[in-house]
Design a protein around this motif. Structure first.
Motif, PDB file in Angstrom:
ATOM      1  N   THR A  53      67.012  12.654 -93.200  1.00  0.00           N
ATOM      2  CA  THR A  53      67.564  12.620 -94.544  1.00  0.00           C
ATOM      3  C   THR A  53      68.644  11.544 -94.605  1.00  0.00           C
ATOM      4  OG1 THR A  53      67.153  14.973 -94.918  1.00  0.00           O
ATOM      5  CG2 THR A  53      68.818  13.932 -96.309  1.00  0.00           C
ATOM      6  N   SER A  54      68.577  10.685 -95.612  1.00  0.00           N
ATOM      7  CA  SER A  54      69.603   9.654 -95.771  1.00  0.00           C
ATOM      8  C   SER A  54      70.449   9.992 -96.990  1.00  0.00           C
ATOM      9  CB  SER A  54      68.972   8.272 -95.944  1.00  0.00           C
ATOM     10  OG  SER A  54      68.197   8.217 -97.131  1.00  0.00           O
ATOM     11  N   SER A  55      71.740   9.713 -96.907  1.00  0.00           N
ATOM     12  CA  SER A  55      72.645  10.038 -97.999  1.00  0.00           C
ATOM     13  C   SER A  55      73.499   8.835 -98.353  1.00  0.00           C
ATOM     14  CB  SER A  55      73.562  11.213 -97.611  1.00  0.00           C
ATOM     15  OG  SER A  55      72.802  12.364 -97.326  1.00  0.00           O
ATOM     16  N   GLU A  56      73.790   8.696 -99.638  1.00  0.00           N
ATOM     17  CA  GLU A  56      74.713   7.675-100.127  1.00  0.00           C
ATOM     18  C   GLU A  56      75.814   8.383-100.906  1.00  0.00           C
ATOM     19  OE1 GLU A  56      72.580   3.847-101.524  1.00  0.00           O
ATOM     20  OE2 GLU A  56      71.082   5.451-101.738  1.00  0.00           O
ATOM     21  N   GLU A 103      77.582  11.059 -91.733  1.00  0.00           N
ATOM     22  CA  GLU A 103      76.798  12.250 -92.057  1.00  0.00           C
ATOM     23  C   GLU A 103      76.564  13.089 -90.803  1.00  0.00           C
ATOM     24  OE1 GLU A 103      72.947  12.947 -94.829  1.00  0.00           O
ATOM     25  OE2 GLU A 103      72.599  11.660 -93.103  1.00  0.00           O
ATOM     26  N   ARG A 157      65.367  12.839 -98.715  1.00  0.00           N
ATOM     27  CA  ARG A 157      64.804  13.491 -97.541  1.00  0.00           C
ATOM     28  C   ARG A 157      63.353  13.079 -97.332  1.00  0.00           C
ATOM     29  NH1 ARG A 157      64.952  19.927 -95.862  1.00  0.00           N
ATOM     30  NH2 ARG A 157      63.958  19.650 -93.828  1.00  0.00           N
TER      31      ARG A 157
END
Length: 211
Positions: free
Chosen positions: A128-131, A143, A122
């Protein structure tokens, strides 16, 4: 081994050790055992040469055999990682062997749930980036973030809401709707006034067309 059911009275690690010792002194090849139940018991006994020393070495709770087996399975996964092997491939092969030896269709057996891991980063000044990883393998994920904090205008909020609802699968859309109906922090969205959070579904006439 004189009994096809040597595990009937097993309750502790010491009980397992006793079964192992009896099996070792009277070893039977499961492939030559005509009684299927006895053959399965013999195969179970073969595993005791690994389970008993492991439980004794790790000082496991000797009355909790489920935990002993779970700990061993977890450490086997660590070993597979160190050897560069795919645990899920190993598990699929084990299920296939088990199915062949028990007469069960391993293709219809419930699969072990894969391990799902999410790395979320975040940026306090950005998104916010998510993997997402399933069984340690990165997968492409969509997402959907519902964050009704300050900075949203109503028209922008609706555009993002409608885009998400249109892109989502039916199951995810149902979850999104449940959150969009009253999003936390919604009071900070500017310009909504008394408009409903979710637009009512269009009414249909008897022919199934909008009216």
């Amino acid at each position: 081994m004189t009994s096809p059911h040597p595990f009937a009275a097993v309750r502790t690690l010491a009980d397992l050790a006793a079964v192992r010792d009896a099996h070792t002194s009277n070893h039977t090849d499961p492939s030559t055992t005509l009684d299927p139940a006895a053959a399965r018991a013999v195969r179970a006994c073969e595993a005791l040469v690994a389970v008993v020393p492991y439980g004794e070495r790790t000082h496991a709770d000797t009355d909790d055999l489920e935990s002993v087996l779970a700990d061993l399975a977890g450490d086997l996964r660590h070993l597979a990682d160190q050897l560069g092997l795919d645990w899920h491939d190993i598990d699929r092969r084990a299920r296939s062997y088990y199915g062949d030896e028990t007469g069960r269709d391993h293709d219809t057996e419930p699969a072990v749930a894969p391990e799902v891991e999410i790395v979320a980063v975040r940026d306090p000044d950005g998104p916010t980036s998510s993997e997402l990883f399933v069984g340690g393998t990165p997968v492409v994920a969509t997402e959907y973030v519902i964050d009704a904090g300050a900075g949203w205008g109503w028209e922008e909020w609706k555009d993002t809401r409608d885009h998400n609802l249109a892109a989502a699968s039916p199951a995810v859309r149902a979850v999104l709707l449940a959150h969009y109906v009253d999003p936390p922090g919604g009071k900070y969205v500017e310009g909504r006034d008394d408009a409903p959070w979710i637009d009512p579904e269009p009414a249909l006439d008897a022919a199934g067309t909008e009216r």
